[in-house]
Design a protein around this motif. Structure first.
Motif, PDB file in Angstrom:
ATOM      1  N   VAL A 142      71.596  26.342  41.304  1.00 60.58           N
ATOM      2  CA  VAL A 142      70.171  26.120  41.039  1.00 60.58           C
ATOM      3  C   VAL A 142      69.977  25.241  39.806  1.00 60.58           C
ATOM      4  N   SER A 143      70.751  25.487  38.773  1.00 63.95           N
ATOM      5  CA  SER A 143      70.568  24.753  37.520  1.00 63.95           C
ATOM      6  C   SER A 143      70.980  23.291  37.616  1.00 63.95           C
ATOM      7  N   HIS A 144      71.538  22.875  38.778  1.00 67.35           N
ATOM      8  CA  HIS A 144      71.864  21.454  38.944  1.00 67.35           C
ATOM      9  C   HIS A 144      70.602  20.598  38.863  1.00 67.35           C
ATOM     10  N   THR A 145      69.442  21.189  39.148  1.00 65.33           N
ATOM     11  CA  THR A 145      68.201  20.417  39.042  1.00 65.33           C
ATOM     12  C   THR A 145      67.933  19.992  37.602  1.00 65.33           C
ATOM     13  N   LEU A 146      68.230  20.883  36.658  1.00 65.29           N
ATOM     14  CA  LEU A 146      68.100  20.545  35.240  1.00 65.29           C
ATOM     15  C   LEU A 146      69.136  19.498  34.844  1.00 65.29           C
ATOM     16  N   ALA A 147      70.359  19.676  35.361  1.00 63.83           N
ATOM     17  CA  ALA A 147      71.428  18.726  35.058  1.00 63.83           C
ATOM     18  C   ALA A 147      71.072  17.337  35.568  1.00 63.83           C
ATOM     19  N   GLU A 148      70.535  17.268  36.786  1.00 61.95           N
ATOM     20  CA  GLU A 148      70.163  15.975  37.364  1.00 61.95           C
ATOM     21  C   GLU A 148      69.038  15.314  36.575  1.00 61.95           C
ATOM     22  N   SER A 155      79.338  21.296  39.792  1.00 60.27           N
ATOM     23  CA  SER A 155      80.407  22.304  39.840  1.00 60.27           C
ATOM     24  C   SER A 155      80.496  22.966  41.208  1.00 60.27           C
ATOM     25  N   THR A 156      79.448  22.803  42.018  1.00 55.70           N
ATOM     26  CA  THR A 156      79.472  23.386  43.358  1.00 55.70           C
ATOM     27  C   THR A 156      80.259  22.513  44.336  1.00 55.70           C
ATOM     28  N   SER A 157      80.679  21.336  43.912  1.00 56.73           N
ATOM     29  CA  SER A 157      81.458  20.437  44.759  1.00 56.73           C
ATOM     30  C   SER A 157      82.948  20.697  44.577  1.00 56.73           C
ATOM     31  N   ASN A 158      83.707  20.584  45.649  1.00 57.79           N
ATOM     32  CA  ASN A 158      85.160  20.754  45.557  1.00 57.79           C
ATOM     33  C   ASN A 158      85.838  19.611  44.818  1.00 57.79           C
ATOM     34  N   VAL A 208      77.575  18.683  28.620  1.00 59.77           N
ATOM     35  CA  VAL A 208      76.368  19.504  28.599  1.00 59.77           C
ATOM     36  C   VAL A 208      76.404  20.345  29.867  1.00 59.77           C
ATOM     37  N   ILE A 209      76.444  21.667  29.705  1.00 62.13           N
ATOM     38  CA  ILE A 209      76.605  22.570  30.835  1.00 62.13           C
ATOM     39  C   ILE A 209      75.407  23.497  30.940  1.00 62.13           C
ATOM     40  N   PHE A 210      74.887  23.641  32.150  1.00 67.45           N
ATOM     41  CA  PHE A 210      73.798  24.578  32.433  1.00 67.45           C
ATOM     42  C   PHE A 210      74.375  25.736  33.248  1.00 67.45           C
ATOM     43  N   ASP A 211      74.177  26.969  32.757  1.00 64.56           N
ATOM     44  CA  ASP A 211      74.676  28.137  33.486  1.00 64.56           C
ATOM     45  C   ASP A 211      73.800  29.342  33.165  1.00 64.56           C
ATOM     46  N   VAL A 212      73.037  29.789  34.156  1.00 64.48           N
ATOM     47  CA  VAL A 212      72.174  30.961  33.990  1.00 64.48           C
ATOM     48  C   VAL A 212      72.570  32.020  35.010  1.00 64.48           C
ATOM     49  N   ARG A 213      72.060  33.254  34.782  1.00 65.65           N
ATOM     50  CA  ARG A 213      72.474  34.327  35.682  1.00 65.65           C
ATOM     51  C   ARG A 213      72.144  33.985  37.136  1.00 65.65           C
ATOM     52  N   ARG A 214      72.886  34.276  38.137  1.00 66.21           N
ATOM     53  CA  ARG A 214      74.207  34.862  38.161  1.00 66.21           C
ATOM     54  C   ARG A 214      75.242  33.789  37.858  1.00 66.21           C
ATOM     55  N   TYR A 215      75.985  33.977  36.773  1.00 63.31           N
ATOM     56  CA  TYR A 215      76.885  32.948  36.269  1.00 63.31           C
ATOM     57  C   TYR A 215      77.972  32.616  37.295  1.00 63.31           C
ATOM     58  N   GLU A 216      78.263  31.314  37.398  1.00 63.84           N
ATOM     59  CA  GLU A 216      79.139  30.849  38.470  1.00 63.84           C
ATOM     60  C   GLU A 216      80.581  30.668  38.002  1.00 63.84           C
ATOM     61  N   ALA A 242      61.454  27.082  32.951  1.00 62.59           N
ATOM     62  CA  ALA A 242      60.465  26.362  32.139  1.00 62.59           C
ATOM     63  C   ALA A 242      60.925  26.192  30.696  1.00 62.59           C
ATOM     64  N   THR A 243      61.504  27.238  30.110  1.00 62.95           N
ATOM     65  CA  THR A 243      61.937  27.124  28.716  1.00 62.95           C
ATOM     66  C   THR A 243      63.105  26.158  28.582  1.00 62.95           C
ATOM     67  N   LEU A 244      64.028  26.199  29.533  1.00 64.11           N
ATOM     68  CA  LEU A 244      65.170  25.293  29.485  1.00 64.11           C
ATOM     69  C   LEU A 244      64.718  23.852  29.713  1.00 64.11           C
ATOM     70  N   MET A 245      63.740  23.667  30.601  1.00 67.25           N
ATOM     71  CA  MET A 245      63.204  22.319  30.809  1.00 67.25           C
ATOM     72  C   MET A 245      62.532  21.802  29.537  1.00 67.25           C
ATOM     73  N   LEU A 246      61.848  22.677  28.811  1.00 68.88           N
ATOM     74  CA  LEU A 246      61.246  22.286  27.535  1.00 68.88           C
ATOM     75  C   LEU A 246      62.319  21.776  26.577  1.00 68.88           C
ATOM     76  N   LEU A 247      63.437  22.499  26.497  1.00 70.37           N
ATOM     77  CA  LEU A 247      64.527  22.084  25.611  1.00 70.37           C
ATOM     78  C   LEU A 247      65.141  20.766  26.073  1.00 70.37           C
ATOM     79  N   VAL A 248      65.300  20.625  27.381  1.00 68.16           N
ATOM     80  CA  VAL A 248      65.880  19.397  27.928  1.00 68.16           C
ATOM     81  C   VAL A 248      64.982  18.195  27.635  1.00 68.16           C
ATOM     82  N   GLU A 249      63.682  18.338  27.862  1.00 71.18           N
ATOM     83  CA  GLU A 249      62.779  17.217  27.619  1.00 71.18           C
ATOM     84  C   GLU A 249      62.663  16.900  26.129  1.00 71.18           C
TER      85      GLU A 249
END
Length: 290
Positions: free
Chosen positions: A147-153, A171-174, A190-198, A248-255
């Protein structure tokens, strides 16, 4: 534990300046393997941290708990929260759903999340992270999860404009191990990882760290296991009245990071942006009305 209150890690960080030397030693020991570090017997925690049993008892009270059992109960609740699936999250919210429209409920929760998050952010550390991301002498790798790949992108799209040598790894790609072939000391992840951690994200972080890379982590209030490897970590509050967490909070930090990075070397950034706009004009990507 309720999702809106401070985690034990938050309480520890808030109280560090008021702790004795032994208490700070214990605090850092707890944070190194948080939250699992505090789930064993009191004497075992004292031994691992190389402090006395009374030191553990005093610090637990200083954090606002009556005793070690209450401290452990809170840790167990936090541990359960990190692995909640969307259905469990929805059930938790529905049981105590306040009255009012969902727009107001959701907005109030997000504002509260932002307030708690910003209270925990060290501005100097944030500036340091932005400098690392802006440093064109080092390759930049950006990683997100399912899910957090959207923030990464989103971060990748902008930093790719602001500076050269930026790579987006999913990270979801082989194929993600392929990207590590060229990673060297001082490269920035820069790594994004939120629950449930992968598991893939943690393994990628471990391998990048082993090659000397520096990691900036964006995570939630319970903190991904990646935080043990990170040079800098930012914990954003994510709980809202929904089956899904809010970014939303992580997007605030990213922007905010994008805004800071673009100004580190504005002349160079402006030149890249002008070149890109010229390419857009040539390809007629956007409509023009003048």
């Amino acid at each position: 534990m309720t999702d809106g209150i401070l985690t034990i890690a938050d309480r520890i960080h808030n109280k560090l300046d008021d702790m004795t030397r032994a208490e700070r030693q214990l605090a850092h020991s707890i944070l190194e393997n948080y939250p699992a570090s505090g789930l064993g017997p009191l004497a075992a925690l004292a031994k691992v941290a190389n402090v006395s049993v009374p030191t553990v008892a005093r610090m637990v009270q200083k954090l606002g708990f009556k005793g070690y059992p209450d401290f452990q109960a809170e840790l167990r609740e936090e541990l359960k929260a990190t692995v909640q699936n969307p259905i469990a999250k929805h059930d938790t919210w529905a049981e105590g759903a306040p009255s009012g429209h969902v727009l107001n409920q959701f907005t109030d929760a997000v504002i509260d999340n932002i307030r708690h998050t910003l209270a925990q952010i060290d501005p100097d550390k944030f500036d340091e992270a932005c400098e690392m991301v802006a440093d064109q002498s080092k390759p930049l790798y950006i990683v997100g999860g399912r899910v957090s790949h959207t923030l990464a992108e989103y971060l990748f799209l902008h930093t790719q404009i602001l500076r050269p040598n930026v790579t987006h790894i999913q990270s979801t790609s082989n194929a993600w191990p392929h990207y590590l072939l060229d990673v060297g000391p001082g490269d920035v992840f820069v790594i994004f990882d939120v629950r449930r951690y992968e598991n893939n994200t943690l393994k990628l972080a471990e391998m990048a760290h082993a090659r000397g890379a520096k990691i900036i982590l964006f995570t939630d209030q319970w903190r991904s296991p990646v935080h043990q490897l990170a040079e800098i970590s930012f914990s954003g509050r994510i709980v809202v009245p929904s089956a899904w967490d809010s970014v939303a909070t992580l997007m605030l930090l990213v922007e905010s990071m994008i805004a800071a990075v673009q100004n580190v070397d504005w002349d160079d950034t402006k030149d890249r942006m002008e070149q890109l706009e010229d390419m857009f004009d040539q390809t007629k990507l956007f409509r023009k009305f003048t």
